[in-house]
Write an enzyme that holds these catalytic residues in place. Sequence first.
Site, mmCIF file in Angstrom:
data_model
loop_
_atom_site.group_PDB
_atom_site.id
_atom_site.type_symbol
_atom_site.label_atom_id
_atom_site.label_comp_id
_atom_site.label_asym_id
_atom_site.label_seq_id
_atom_site.Cartn_x
_atom_site.Cartn_y
_atom_site.Cartn_z
ATOM 1 C CG ASN A 1 -1.730 1.230 1.395
ATOM 2 O OD1 ASN A 1 -1.878 1.998 0.447
ATOM 3 N ND2 ASN A 1 -2.278 1.439 2.587
ATOM 4 C CE LYS B 1 0.175 3.450 4.752
ATOM 5 N NZ LYS B 1 0.058 3.636 6.188
ATOM 6 C CG HIS C 1 -5.764 2.015 5.115
ATOM 7 N ND1 HIS C 1 -5.345 2.955 6.012
ATOM 8 C CD2 HIS C 1 -4.754 1.138 4.970
ATOM 9 C CE1 HIS C 1 -4.105 2.660 6.395
ATOM 10 N NE2 HIS C 1 -3.729 1.555 5.776
ATOM 11 C CD GLU D 1 -2.925 5.608 6.627
ATOM 12 O OE1 GLU D 1 -2.875 5.679 5.390
ATOM 13 O OE2 GLU D 1 -2.025 5.070 7.310
ATOM 14 C CD GLU E 1 -3.723 -2.499 7.341
ATOM 15 O OE1 GLU E 1 -2.612 -2.757 6.893
ATOM 16 O OE2 GLU E 1 -4.332 -1.456 7.092
ATOM 17 N N GLY F 1 2.340 2.245 10.711
ATOM 18 C CA GLY F 1 3.309 3.324 10.550
ATOM 19 C C GLY F 1 3.977 3.758 11.833
ATOM 20 C CB SER G 1 5.068 -1.692 12.077
ATOM 21 O OG SER G 1 4.675 -0.336 12.229
HETATM 22 C C1 PEP Z 1 -0.861 0.120 6.025
HETATM 23 O O1 PEP Z 1 -0.975 1.301 5.829
HETATM 24 O O2 PEP Z 1 -1.717 -0.646 5.558
HETATM 25 C C2 PEP Z 1 0.269 -0.346 6.814
HETATM 26 C C3 PEP Z 1 0.220 -1.550 7.300
HETATM 27 O O3 PEP Z 1 1.302 0.539 7.003
HETATM 28 P P1 PEP Z 1 2.732 0.224 7.683
HETATM 29 O O4 PEP Z 1 3.204 -1.093 7.107
HETATM 30 O O5 PEP Z 1 3.608 1.363 7.269
HETATM 31 O O6 PEP Z 1 2.506 0.132 9.146
#
Ligand code: PEP
Length: 251
Positions: free
Chosen positions: A9, A11, A96, A98, A168, A174, A214
């Site tokens: 992803n 973003k 997601h 976000e 998630e 992040g 992460s």
């Molecule tokens: C994501 O945005 O779906 C995600 C898992 O981000 P990160 O791997 O940077 O934590």
Amino acid sequence: MRKNIVAGNWKMNKTLQEGVALATELKTLLAGKQPNCEVIIGTPFIHLATVAELLKDSVIKVSAENCADKPSGAYTGEVSAAMVASTGATYCIIGHSERRTYYGETYEILREKVQLALANGLKPIFCIGEVKEEREANKQNEVVKAQLEGSVFNLSAEEFGKIVLAYEPVWAIGTGLTATPEQAQEIHAYIRGLVAEKYGKQVADDCTILYGGSCNAKNAAGLFANPDIDGGLIGGASLKAEDFNAIINAF
Ligand code: PEP
């Protein structure tokens, strides 16, 4: 049969030129290889058509990161599921955290997006997960249950069979904090149990449930070794081809 998947992803990162360079690098790294998982990259809308064309002869599939909750019309700045599908992308990330947090996407809006993605032949990667306070209050199970019931448990079993779930935990996205493999396995098993209750054991057994938050080259193998963790949705570590490739190789 349940599929293992590693999905990136990006973003809101990478200009078109940078995105093409990253997709090209990944294509080269995977050329002639048969990874032990499906590989998907989720890119901003503007990259989709170019990247899908670039990757059409490779094992890498392309996903959008979002789509509109309306089929077409006077919705300035929106991109419909039909438009996404017309680029050659085959997946669409929906829900997601976000988007839920910064763009006010409710259960109802996400239900529309999932329906429209499916109606246009896209496979939704539907994201669920709790925030830190909810985890601290041990409410993660009820949060993911409400998210599933609110936006995808209205689907028929056949439709549900086309979606991928991504657990998630928002506190891990992040932040560099990762759920431990035990924490992730526990809630993935719970999620699969909910799917079994709703759609039966076969649909639950076939459902791909990704972990996101992460996930990186160092912790991916430990997470993916668990029976209910079928791969990862990868943010930060999908922005460098070598890091993303190392996560693919964790399978
Ligand atoms: C994501 O945005 O779906 C995600 C898992 O981000 P990160 O791997 O940077 O934590």
